[in-house]
Design a protein around this motif. Sequence first.
Motif, short mmCIF file in Angstrom:
data_model
loop_
_atom_site.label_atom_id
_atom_site.label_comp_id
_atom_site.label_asym_id
_atom_site.label_seq_id
_atom_site.Cartn_x
_atom_site.Cartn_y
_atom_site.Cartn_z
N UNK A 65 0.74 -1.10 -0.01
CA UNK A 65 0.11 0.08 -0.08
C UNK A 65 0.89 1.14 0.11
N UNK A 66 2.06 1.35 0.73
CA UNK A 66 2.89 2.37 0.74
C UNK A 66 3.43 2.80 -0.66
N UNK A 67 3.88 1.46 -1.31
CA UNK A 67 4.33 1.70 -2.46
C UNK A 67 3.50 2.12 -3.69
N UNK A 68 2.16 1.58 -3.56
CA UNK A 68 0.95 2.02 -4.25
C UNK A 68 0.84 3.54 -4.02
N UNK A 69 0.73 4.00 -2.71
CA UNK A 69 0.49 5.50 -2.69
C UNK A 69 1.37 6.27 -3.08
N UNK A 70 2.70 6.03 -3.11
CA UNK A 70 3.96 6.74 -3.46
C UNK A 70 3.74 6.99 -4.89
N UNK A 71 3.34 5.73 -5.57
CA UNK A 71 3.30 5.97 -7.26
C UNK A 71 2.25 6.83 -7.25
N UNK A 72 1.06 6.67 -6.69
CA UNK A 72 0.10 7.67 -7.07
C UNK A 72 0.26 9.08 -6.84
#
Length: 103
Positions: A65-72
């Motif tokens: 989720x952290x990786x996903x949110x940073x990408x977003x």
Amino acid sequence: MDKNIFWIWLQCCLGVDNPRIHRIFEIFEDAYQIYNANENELKISGVFIDKEILKLTDKNLDTAKKIYNKCFLHGYNIFSLQDENYPERLRKIPTPPVVIYVK
């Protein structure tokens, strides 16, 4: 929940260049199915080593989720191995990454 979170989770568990990735997806439909598999199902599939099974039984999605949110936040697109936008030439190499991040 966005399906890409499960793909990111899977890459975190298996690493970027898993030599059995094509074989894994001959047995499992997608990352979500692997996420939902229990330890016994992972073992009897015959495609994971013990170290991977240990990681795959940890269903914590916080890192993904952290990786996903940073990408977003930074405007990166996330393409899974089964995404139609995933580059075909990359998909055909022996050890394609499960997920790629594109700016």
